[in-house]
Design an enzyme around this catalytic site. Structure first.
Site, PDB file in Angstrom:
ATOM      1  NE  ARG A 193      49.798 -13.517  52.307  1.00 39.91           N
ATOM      2  CZ  ARG A 193      48.993 -13.034  53.271  1.00 39.91           C
ATOM      3  NH1 ARG A 193      47.747 -13.442  53.366  1.00 39.91           N
ATOM      4  NH2 ARG A 193      49.460 -12.166  54.143  1.00 39.91           N
ATOM      5  CE  LYS A 194      49.959  -5.493  47.954  1.00 39.56           C
ATOM      6  NZ  LYS A 194      50.597  -4.291  47.385  1.00 39.56           N
TER       7      LYS A 194
END
Length: 298
Positions: free
Chosen positions: A148-149
């Site tokens: 989710r970066k």
């Protein structure tokens, strides 16, 4: 199957409309200078890469009243040497329309494509390291995934680029899977309480993943009801030992390796007892691909 069909039409229309409005909040000075004569622009790939992002490019110029003619598909490679002349950029597409409208969409479309193609290219190269296509080792049967970066406001482009590379997106957002990390566990007191609380609100339909730092934490997470255990920041030797034990005693559990894994080290983590390898650097610090859009002289 067309991966681009994952995006509903109204969603991509809304995103592109917002990005165009951001780029021209008032006057279009440059467009006024060049006028509205019909011109042709060539989309040029100026280095080696794997292409992605066509759905965004297409929608930009559709909203600007232009036509796009493609000579490449998402997932196909391009380079300087693939063109009709050696050492010349490869023509990826033609854009036809009012010249001012082509120029309105130029920088926005290139910003999207250069980053999207950069992510797809890096993802494709990483995947080749473990899928056996290089002939150097046996194929690993697990999945390489992103994280989710991602860039705020740009997540859909980046996740679609990962899919085009043949990788897994991992969870799309906080609502698509419950991931319990160290801060969640510290806030709730222990892993068991954290998983119990998560299950009470997530129900049966959401999977629960727990970040674990050692074998004991992993066992606690599994026995508390976790579906996925992330073995975080393990070195390859400890990962082999712990994952082997867990698969022997809890064969149903999905095991993910994560934390500091790079293209230089991924083969050390691609072992039979690991199901998923997630890598933040698939979307962070990715080199962009050099792509340009050039109006053709008549």
């Amino acid at each position: 199957m067309e991966i681009s069909q994952l995006l509903p039409k109204f969603k991509i229309e809304k995103i592109i409309k917002e990005w165009l409005e951001e780029d021209i909040p008032s006057f279009d000075y440059g467009g006024c200078v060049v006028g509205s004569d019909e011109k042709v622009a060539h989309l040029l790939g100026k280095q080696t890469g794997v292409f992605s992002g066509s759905i965004f490019f297409e929608e930009i110029f559709k909203q600007l009243g232009c036509k796009v003619i493609w000579f490449i598909k998402d997932g196909e490679s391009f380079s300087m040497t693939h063109g009709p002349e050696k050492n010349k950029p490869q023509v990826l597409a033609h854009v036809i329309g009012p010249v001012r409208n082509i120029l309105i969409g130029e920088r926005l479309s290139l910003n999207i494509l250069s980053r999207s193609c950069g992510i797809t290219t890096q993802g494709y190269n990483v995947k080749k390291l473990v899928d056996g296509s290089d002939g150097k080792q046996q194929p690993w049967m697990g999945k390489v995934a992103g994280t989710r970066k991602t860039t705020p406001g740009f997540r859909l482009v980046e996740k679609l680029a990962l899919l085009t590379a043949g990788l897994d997106t991992h969870r799309m957002d906080l609502s698509s899977m419950i991931m319990l990390k160290d801060n969640h566990i510290w806030a709730c007191g222990n892993i068991t309480n954290t998983v119990k609380n998560a299950r009470s609100v997530g129900g049966f339909s959401l999977k629960i993943e727990v970040e674990c730092r050692n074998q004991n934490e992993a066992i606690e997470a599994i026995e508390a009801g976790a579906d996925i255990v992330m073995l975080d920041n393990f070195n390859p030797q400890d990962l082999q030992s712990v994952s082997t034990y867990l698969k022997q005693h809890y064969p149903h559990i999905t095991l993910e390796a994560s934390g500091g894994i790079t293209s230089a080290t991924i083969t050390q983590y691609a072992i039979p007892t690991i199901d998923i390898i997630s890598m933040g650097n698939l979307t962070q610090g990715v080199p962009h691909i050099d792509i340009s859009l050039k109006i053709q002289k008549q």
